[in-house]
Design a protein around this motif. Structure first.
Motif, short mmCIF file in Angstrom:
data_model
loop_
_atom_site.label_atom_id
_atom_site.label_comp_id
_atom_site.label_asym_id
_atom_site.label_seq_id
_atom_site.Cartn_x
_atom_site.Cartn_y
_atom_site.Cartn_z
N GLY A 51 61.86 65.66 18.75
CA GLY A 51 61.93 67.00 19.57
C GLY A 51 60.75 67.73 18.69
O GLY A 51 60.39 67.14 17.64
N CYS A 52 60.85 68.92 19.07
CA CYS A 52 59.84 69.75 18.35
C CYS A 52 60.02 70.00 16.93
O CYS A 52 59.36 70.03 16.12
CB CYS A 52 59.77 71.29 18.93
SG CYS A 52 58.69 71.26 20.54
N ALA A 53 61.71 69.73 16.51
CA ALA A 53 61.91 69.91 14.99
C ALA A 53 61.78 68.54 14.24
O ALA A 53 62.18 68.42 13.38
CB ALA A 53 63.39 70.28 15.02
N VAL A 54 60.96 67.59 14.89
CA VAL A 54 60.81 66.21 14.20
C VAL A 54 60.36 66.39 12.89
O VAL A 54 60.67 65.71 11.93
CB VAL A 54 60.03 65.21 15.21
CG1 VAL A 54 58.44 65.88 15.40
CG2 VAL A 54 60.32 63.73 14.52
N LEU A 55 59.46 67.23 12.70
CA LEU A 55 58.90 67.62 11.02
C LEU A 55 59.41 68.57 10.36
O LEU A 55 59.01 69.12 9.44
CB LEU A 55 57.48 68.05 11.40
CG LEU A 55 56.65 66.91 12.12
CD1 LEU A 55 55.05 67.62 12.12
CD2 LEU A 55 56.37 65.74 11.15
#
Ligand SMILES: Cc1ncc(C[n+]2csc(CCOP(=O)(O)OP(=O)(O)O)c2C)c(N)n1
Ligand code: SF4
Lengths: 248, 352
Positions: A51-55
């Motif tokens: 998701g957007c927080a993968v990094l």
């Protein structure tokens, strides 16, 4: 000169990839602050979602693992059993934790796995470009609910904090938000509380945080924050849904 | 010191894992693999370990993923449909270089298939059943004793190469009883937590560890993938295992693994006693496949007979290894859970 605000030590000195007005960055910073204040960064393992927080693993200076889409709580379960002395938390979007990974998240609560889940609820699939999420509001238009979410067609928004609170192994479940300084402080307080509970071995701790997605909501950062404050909270009322007072 | 114990195959899998140092087991029931979970549920608490009945094979394998990324010996076991469900996480583990031992007690497919012994997951296990370019080390023991002997090796190699390792069994090995010799217990506290483990920074000098299979920069991902391929080449070079039984340069070369090899062995003994020029090559590692050994043994062979409990999967690797269009390749198999009998194999080999 008195220092009023310092960048948390655990927050990496890199620019993050989040869009302007996105609340993911605020939540990261709060988690970093609490880890610093509690002296837990050395002992923490984060589980990043798809998701957007993968990094997210680039932004907090702690050990991290990046889980397959939805499986963060299962991964966290394995880590916690391997090393009961570490603080394990998952950081997930609503699609990750409440659609594809609903079984894993629920079983964290059912089994009372002693880990913490942060659920960033922005009512949409951010990373993939604005598709409908389990948390999409009724009437809300997304790329896969182009006529607006209609309960008859797409079903109802899933209320995770309430659902998780019903499970026997849940030590704490609440919903907070980040749309004003007061709520930010409230969220920080709850982050500390769930970490304290985990360190006492209380069971599954769950913090749903109402966030924004200005990019896929098609709003300015200011409007998105306002939408979170006025619209999101109608479907997702803020509050504590379960709180163990005594930990055996 | 070793101990001889009469045990069912599936239970021996569990006991061997415990003795190898595994203290974390995550599983979901499925016939014919359930006894492994049942054994671990009973056994692990006795030795300070933990058994978790997961909500699905997807969860089970991700729990293994977490525990192994944290540096511990963990395990899950399943049978074909459950193994299919694990493929996404297995691909992630291969990409992120997470070691684990996974057991697949193969049953008849496709779909729900049946619950009888089969070998139709050969492709799924050896060709990278999930997405992306990766390989798994796949052991195919043919007796319970061999399962037990291979278990410590499976863990050692998983951690040495930081790659998932599969033990490919079938219902017959899982269900039969045999007296097996067990080695001593390895004390799990003496297994060092690797430097790369996500186990809290304090465990590895304060520098953070990131375990991920993601790299959004294609050139970097390509470099990582070439690194993985180099590792796989090294595994091919050093870890290929097989056994051979028969005359030196057989006219008829039989290739079979697992239960089929076991059944074929008694047929071979008879035919050898009758003076036939025959031999059986049994891959112990399905990947890496014993290409060279097979090519050498096949050099003078006219007939190359591949026996499988499938409709013909390993035969593709046999042909690629021998790589000679002038040989006669024969496939004789049972797809769907029917087991070979020794007489049947003997008759087939005589009759052709
Ligand atoms: C198995 C699998 N299915 C689908 C995807 C594509 N995908 C990536 S992120 C995502 C949803 C993300 O939404 P959410 O969890 O709400 O997080 P956000 O991006 O909004 O923070 C999807 C469907 C994937 N990576 N893996
Ligand atoms: S797409 Fe949405 S959730 Fe993702 S970073 Fe941008 S604003 Fe945040």
């Amino acid at each position: 000169m008195k220092v009023v605000y310092e960048r948390p030590k655990t927050l990496e000195k890199v620019t993050n990839h989040y869009c302007p007005g996105c609340h993911h960055g605020i939540l990261h910073a709060l988690i970093a602050e609490v880890l610093d204040e509690m002296g837990l960064a050395e002992k923490a393992v984060g589980v990043a979602p798809v998701g957007c927080a993968v990094l997210a693993y680039n932004y907090l200076d702690i050990d991290w693992i990046e889980a397959p889409h939805g499986r963060a709580v299962a991964i966290a379960t394995g880590i916690k059993l391997a090393h009961p002395d570490v603080l394990v938390f998952t950081y997930q979007g609503d699609g990750d934790a409440a659609a594809i990974g609903l079984a894993e998240t629920m079983y964290g609560a059912i089994r009372g796995v002693n880990v913490t889940t942060f659920l960033y609820n922005n009512a949409i699939y951010g990373m993939t470009g604005g598709q409908m999420a389990p948390t999409t509001l009724l009437g809300m238009k997304t790329t896969t609910s182009p006529y607006g979410r209609d309960a008859k067609r797409e079903g109802y928004p899933l209320k995770m904090a309430e659902t998780i609170a019903l499970q026997g192994g849940t030590a704490f479940s609440a919903r907070t938000a980040l749309f004003n300084p007061k709520m930010i402080m409230e969220t920080k307080k709850r982050i500390r509380q769930v970490f304290e509970l985990q360190m006492k071995g209380a069971g599954f701790t769950f913090l749903e945080v109402v966030g924004t997605c200005p990019t896929n909501w098609g709003m300015s950062p200011v409007d998105a924050t306002k939408f979170a404050e006025t619209e999101m909270v109608k479907t997702f009322p803020l509050g504590v849904y379960k709180e163990l007072k005594e930990v055996e | 010191m070793s101990e001889r114990i009469l045990m069912k195959g599936n239970e021996a899998v569990g006991e061997a894992a415990v003795r190898a140092g595994c203290r974390l087991y995550f599983g979901y029931p499925i016939t014919p693999a359930s006894e492994i979970a049942e054994y671990m549920a009973y056994r692990l608490p006795q030795v300070g370990g933990t058994f978790v009945q997961a909500e699905s094979e997807v969860s089970a394998v991700n729990m293994v993923y977490g525990a192994a990324a944290a540096g511990k010996y963990a395990m899950t076991a399943s049978s074909s449909p459950g193994f299919s469900l694990m493929q996404e996480a297995i691909s992630y583990m291969a990409g992120a270089e997470v070691p684990a031992v996974l057991v697949n007690v193969v049953r008849g497919g496709p779909g729900l298939g049946d619950i009888q012994p089969a070998q139709s997951d050969y492709f799924q296990m050896t060709k990278g059943g999930g997405h992306g370019d990766y390989r798994l080390l796949v052991f195919a023991p043919y007796t319970i004793q061999e399962v037990v002997n291979l278990m410590p090796t499976a863990y050692e190699l998983a951690f040495k190469y930081r790659n998932p390792v599969v033990l490919a069994l079938d219902g017959l090995i899982g269900q039969m009883m045999e007296a097996v010799e067990f080695t001593d217990f390895r004390n799990p506290d003496e297994i060092p937590i690797p430097e790369w483990a996500v186990s809290g920074k304090f465990r590895h000098g304060g520098k953070k560890n990131i375990n991920t299979s993601l790299d959004l920069i294609p050139e970097k991902l390509e470099a990582h993938n070439w690194k993985l391929q180099k590792k796989y080449s090294e595994i091919e070079e050093k870890e290929t295992r097989f056994s051979y039984f028969g005359v030196d340069n057989p006219e008829t070369l039989v290739v079979a693994y697992g239960t089929v090899a076991r059944v074929a062995m008694s047929a071979l003994k008879k035919l050898l006693n009758a003076g036939r020029s025959i031999g059986i090559l049994r891959p112990i590692t399905l990947w890496p496949f014993p290409k060279q050994a097979l090519a050498e043994k096949a050099r003078h062979a006219k007939r190359i007979v591949v026996l499988e409990m499938s409709s013909g999967q390993m035969i593709e690797d046999v042909k690629l290894s021998v790589f000679d269009p002038n040989k006669q390749y024969e496939f004789y198999g049972h797809p769907g859970g029917v087991t070979f009998t020794p007489t049947e194999i003997e008759e087939y080999l005589v009759r052709g």
